[in-house]
Each structure stands twice: as structure tokens, then as C-alpha cells.
Design a protein around this motif. Sequence first.
Motif, mmCIF file in Angstrom:
data_model
loop_
_atom_site.group_PDB
_atom_site.id
_atom_site.type_symbol
_atom_site.label_atom_id
_atom_site.label_comp_id
_atom_site.label_asym_id
_atom_site.label_seq_id
_atom_site.Cartn_x
_atom_site.Cartn_y
_atom_site.Cartn_z
ATOM 1 N N ILE A 103 0.758 -1.063 0.109
ATOM 2 C CA ILE A 103 0.114 0.112 -0.004
ATOM 3 C C ILE A 103 0.732 1.145 -0.047
ATOM 4 O O ILE A 103 1.795 1.472 0.904
ATOM 5 C CB ILE A 103 -0.964 -0.038 1.414
ATOM 6 N N ASP A 104 0.668 2.095 -0.933
ATOM 7 C CA ASP A 104 1.434 3.256 -0.992
ATOM 8 C C ASP A 104 0.346 4.430 -0.778
ATOM 9 O O ASP A 104 -0.554 4.563 -1.284
ATOM 10 C CB ASP A 104 2.082 3.361 -2.648
ATOM 11 N N PHE A 118 -5.404 10.225 0.756
ATOM 12 C CA PHE A 118 -5.755 10.326 2.106
ATOM 13 C C PHE A 118 -6.857 11.831 1.945
ATOM 14 O O PHE A 118 -7.775 11.661 2.487
ATOM 15 C CB PHE A 118 -4.719 11.021 3.203
ATOM 16 N N LEU A 119 -6.551 12.395 0.927
ATOM 17 C CA LEU A 119 -7.600 13.532 0.735
ATOM 18 C C LEU A 119 -9.007 13.114 0.420
ATOM 19 O O LEU A 119 -9.839 13.691 0.719
ATOM 20 C CB LEU A 119 -7.026 14.713 -0.014
ATOM 21 N N GLU A 120 -8.846 12.216 -0.564
ATOM 22 C CA GLU A 120 -10.109 11.702 -1.307
ATOM 23 C C GLU A 120 -10.616 10.423 -0.424
ATOM 24 O O GLU A 120 -11.680 9.935 -0.733
ATOM 25 C CB GLU A 120 -9.650 11.274 -2.626
ATOM 26 N N ASN A 121 -9.956 9.754 0.635
ATOM 27 C CA ASN A 121 -10.365 8.652 1.343
ATOM 28 C C ASN A 121 -10.648 7.596 0.291
ATOM 29 O O ASN A 121 -11.824 7.070 0.146
ATOM 30 C CB ASN A 121 -11.462 8.841 2.152
ATOM 31 N N LYS A 122 -9.854 7.350 -0.588
ATOM 32 C CA LYS A 122 -10.144 6.709 -1.819
ATOM 33 C C LYS A 122 -8.681 5.662 -1.974
ATOM 34 O O LYS A 122 -7.650 6.085 -1.890
ATOM 35 C CB LYS A 122 -10.204 7.449 -2.848
ATOM 36 N N ASP A 128 -3.932 12.736 -5.571
ATOM 37 C CA ASP A 128 -3.858 12.095 -6.845
ATOM 38 C C ASP A 128 -3.316 10.438 -6.842
ATOM 39 O O ASP A 128 -1.972 10.634 -6.459
ATOM 40 C CB ASP A 128 -3.214 12.748 -7.881
ATOM 41 N N ILE A 129 -4.312 9.882 -7.262
ATOM 42 C CA ILE A 129 -3.626 8.309 -7.389
ATOM 43 C C ILE A 129 -3.867 7.908 -8.771
ATOM 44 O O ILE A 129 -3.855 6.550 -8.866
ATOM 45 C CB ILE A 129 -4.487 7.518 -6.269
ATOM 46 N N GLU A 130 -4.177 8.575 -9.717
ATOM 47 C CA GLU A 130 -4.249 8.340 -11.244
ATOM 48 C C GLU A 130 -3.081 8.355 -11.683
ATOM 49 O O GLU A 130 -2.751 8.151 -12.940
ATOM 50 C CB GLU A 130 -5.565 9.165 -11.722
#
Length: 105
Positions: free
Chosen positions: A58-59, A97-101, A64-66
Amino acid sequence: NIDSWMIKHIKHFLSLDILKDINKARIFKEYEFSFVSDKKYHGIIDLLIEYEDRILIIDYKLNDIENLEYIKQLSSYKEYIKSLNLNKDINMYLFSFLENKIKEI
């Protein structure tokens, strides 16, 4: 001294389905590695969770995770773990963390 905003995000992260059996796992935080394959690799895996039958990588990202670069980054982490010959499935995730996604790679 963690503020309420951060506590909320940490609690959300810890409630993810992929962490439901966390008490049965070995946990490695900021796991540093280096190895040579087709080129030299060096990195720090934010969170490495080892279960009896699988490994989770897990990173954490702030937002942005895209970004495609993150997939390359996680792929090098996976290549390293594979080189250890643990014969376990390896699952990779990015968590914002900002998007809780969370996103499986």
C-alpha cells in the motif's frame, strides 16, 4: 497531537475491507529495499502487509492516485517482493488521504 481531520482519515483507512484481518498479519512500515534486476532499484514501501497466503503493498498519496508514474513505482515494489521467492499473491494499492479513496493496481 493529531488533529481531528487526520484522525478521521486514519480511521477511514483502518476500516478498509482489505485490512479487516490485519491482526493476522505481519506489518512493515516504511520498508526500505534495494535490489538489482534489469536495473538497480531502491525504494521505500509505505506499508507492506504479509499474510500467510498473500502480501499487500500500500502506497499512500495525499491526493492524486491516477498518476501513471505511481503504477511504475508500485511495479518496482512488486518486482522486488517477487524476487524474495515467497510464493504468495501480491496485491498493490494506492490510497489517497484527501479523497479517502483506495485503488487496486
